[in-house]
Design a protein around this motif. Structure first.
Motif, PDB file in Angstrom:
ATOM      1  N   ALA A  29     -18.051  16.286 -32.957  1.00  5.65           N
ATOM      2  CA  ALA A  29     -17.211  16.235 -34.542  1.00  5.65           C
ATOM      3  C   ALA A  29     -17.498  14.852 -35.145  1.00  5.65           C
ATOM      4  O   ALA A  29     -17.050  14.227 -36.487  1.00  5.65           O
ATOM      5  N   ASP A  30     -17.932  13.462 -34.830  1.00  5.55           N
ATOM      6  CA  ASP A  30     -17.605  12.039 -35.014  1.00  5.55           C
ATOM      7  C   ASP A  30     -18.468  12.337 -36.153  1.00  5.55           C
ATOM      8  O   ASP A  30     -19.316  12.064 -37.185  1.00  5.55           O
ATOM      9  N   LYS A  31     -19.867  13.737 -35.887  1.00  2.00           N
ATOM     10  CA  LYS A  31     -21.213  13.372 -37.011  1.00  2.00           C
ATOM     11  C   LYS A  31     -21.102  14.171 -37.538  1.00  2.00           C
ATOM     12  O   LYS A  31     -21.321  14.120 -39.169  1.00  2.00           O
TER      13      LYS A  31
ATOM     14  N   ARG B 201     -20.900   7.157 -24.795  1.00  2.88           N
ATOM     15  CA  ARG B 201     -21.958   8.230 -25.440  1.00  2.88           C
ATOM     16  C   ARG B 201     -21.965   8.734 -26.694  1.00  2.88           C
ATOM     17  O   ARG B 201     -22.359  10.148 -26.454  1.00  2.88           O
ATOM     18  N   HIS B 202     -20.964   8.048 -27.171  1.00  2.00           N
ATOM     19  CA  HIS B 202     -20.741   9.203 -28.915  1.00  2.00           C
ATOM     20  C   HIS B 202     -21.802   8.646 -30.019  1.00  2.00           C
ATOM     21  O   HIS B 202     -21.714  10.039 -30.537  1.00  2.00           O
ATOM     22  N   MET B 203     -23.301   8.234 -29.515  1.00  2.00           N
ATOM     23  CA  MET B 203     -23.853   7.822 -30.504  1.00  2.00           C
ATOM     24  C   MET B 203     -25.251   8.647 -29.969  1.00  2.00           C
ATOM     25  O   MET B 203     -26.388   8.438 -30.674  1.00  2.00           O
ATOM     26  N   PHE B 204     -24.725   9.596 -28.812  1.00  2.00           N
ATOM     27  CA  PHE B 204     -25.453   9.933 -28.703  1.00  2.00           C
ATOM     28  C   PHE B 204     -26.358  10.920 -29.622  1.00  2.00           C
ATOM     29  O   PHE B 204     -25.404  11.794 -30.569  1.00  2.00           O
TER      30      PHE B 204
ATOM     31  N   LEU C   4     -10.610   5.423 -29.762  1.00  2.00           N
ATOM     32  CA  LEU C   4     -11.914   4.675 -29.787  1.00  2.00           C
ATOM     33  C   LEU C   4     -12.707   4.679 -29.955  1.00  2.00           C
ATOM     34  O   LEU C   4     -13.268   3.613 -29.617  1.00  2.00           O
ATOM     35  N   HIS C   5     -13.540   5.064 -30.909  1.00  2.00           N
ATOM     36  CA  HIS C   5     -14.599   5.223 -29.793  1.00  2.00           C
ATOM     37  C   HIS C   5     -15.826   4.343 -31.124  1.00  2.00           C
ATOM     38  O   HIS C   5     -16.604   4.475 -30.957  1.00  2.00           O
ATOM     39  N   ASP C   6     -15.273   4.148 -31.993  1.00  2.00           N
ATOM     40  CA  ASP C   6     -15.653   2.807 -33.188  1.00  2.00           C
ATOM     41  C   ASP C   6     -15.044   1.311 -33.383  1.00  2.00           C
ATOM     42  O   ASP C   6     -14.360   1.372 -33.846  1.00  2.00           O
ATOM     43  N   TYR C   7     -14.218   1.169 -32.343  1.00  2.00           N
ATOM     44  CA  TYR C   7     -13.797  -0.183 -31.703  1.00  2.00           C
ATOM     45  C   TYR C   7     -14.371  -1.054 -31.778  1.00  2.00           C
ATOM     46  O   TYR C   7     -14.154  -1.692 -30.219  1.00  2.00           O
TER      47      TYR C   7
ATOM     48  N   PHE D 210     -25.524  -0.570 -31.022  1.00  2.00           N
ATOM     49  CA  PHE D 210     -25.305  -1.333 -29.855  1.00  2.00           C
ATOM     50  C   PHE D 210     -23.761  -1.274 -30.154  1.00  2.00           C
ATOM     51  O   PHE D 210     -22.887  -1.777 -29.428  1.00  2.00           O
ATOM     52  N   HIS D 211     -23.521  -1.109 -31.187  1.00  2.00           N
ATOM     53  CA  HIS D 211     -21.722  -0.675 -31.862  1.00  2.00           C
ATOM     54  C   HIS D 211     -20.812   0.318 -30.677  1.00  2.00           C
ATOM     55  O   HIS D 211     -19.677  -0.352 -29.769  1.00  2.00           O
ATOM     56  N   ALA D 212     -21.178   1.765 -30.177  1.00  2.00           N
ATOM     57  CA  ALA D 212     -20.506   1.681 -28.753  1.00  2.00           C
ATOM     58  C   ALA D 212     -20.364   0.727 -27.796  1.00  2.00           C
ATOM     59  O   ALA D 212     -19.334   0.701 -27.547  1.00  2.00           O
TER      60      ALA D 212
END
Ligand SMILES: [Fe+2]
Ligand SMILES: [Fe+2]
Length: 164
Positions: free
Chosen positions: A141-143, A120-123, A74-77, A95-97
């Motif tokens: 993992a996202d990066k 917080r995934h965009m930290f 769901l991190h990029d939902y 703003f997408h988070a």
């Protein structure tokens, strides 16, 4: 890890998310290269599962795998194509988070860990750092997935993604 092990873990913990109409709509939104947001989210979840299992086997560090999978899925939902110029898509990176979090809390019951993971995934682009280990793992993992997808324009997890 075998593809079947990833599929089994994703089905066990995220079937309701994966087969929901909104999550399925992510197949039509591009993320990096030619990779959809749907496939990118599965790639992030698989990378989290893989690293979490290595941490557990080698160092005895136990993470909440269910929360890890659901938060990563769901991190990029945010549910729009950020490549389409639109006033509401401006400063997407910043703003997408928050948007993903609002959509995810509307559609699913989120626990504390999932909430922190999504928000917080965009930290460090978003300045508040992750508060739990699962969120730190998702950040990494996202990066890794984003870099791989941007460079290769595809995803090594596309076959697993096609299963859903
Ligand atoms: Fe994101
Ligand atoms: Fe992402």
């Amino acid at each position: 890890m075998k593809e079947s092990a990833y599929r089994k873990a994703l089905l066990k913990h995220g079937a309701d998310i994966l087969f929901s109409p909104s999550m399925q709509s992510e197949k039509h939104f591009l993320q990096h290269g030619r990779v959809s947001v749907f496939t990118h989210s599965i790639a992030a979840a698989c990378t989290c599962i893989c690293i979490a299992r290595i941490l557990r086997a080698r160092l005895g560090i136990r993470l909440n795998e269910r929360a890890l999978i659901r938060g990563a899925l769901l991190h990029d939902y945010f549910l729009y194509d950020w490549h389409i110029p639109d006033r509401t898509h401006r400063l997407h990176g910043f703003f997408h988070a928050r948007r993903a979090f609002e959509n995810a809390s509307r559609d699913f019951a989120l626990g504390e860990i999932e909430r922190d993971m999504i928000l917080r995934h965009m930290f460090p682009l978003n300045l508040t750092p992750p508060a739990c280990p699962e969120s730190i793992l998702l950040c990494i993992a996202d990066k890794l997935c984003a870099a791989d997808e941007t460079l290769t324009r595809t995803s090594r997890y596309r076959k697993i993604s096609r299963f859903f």
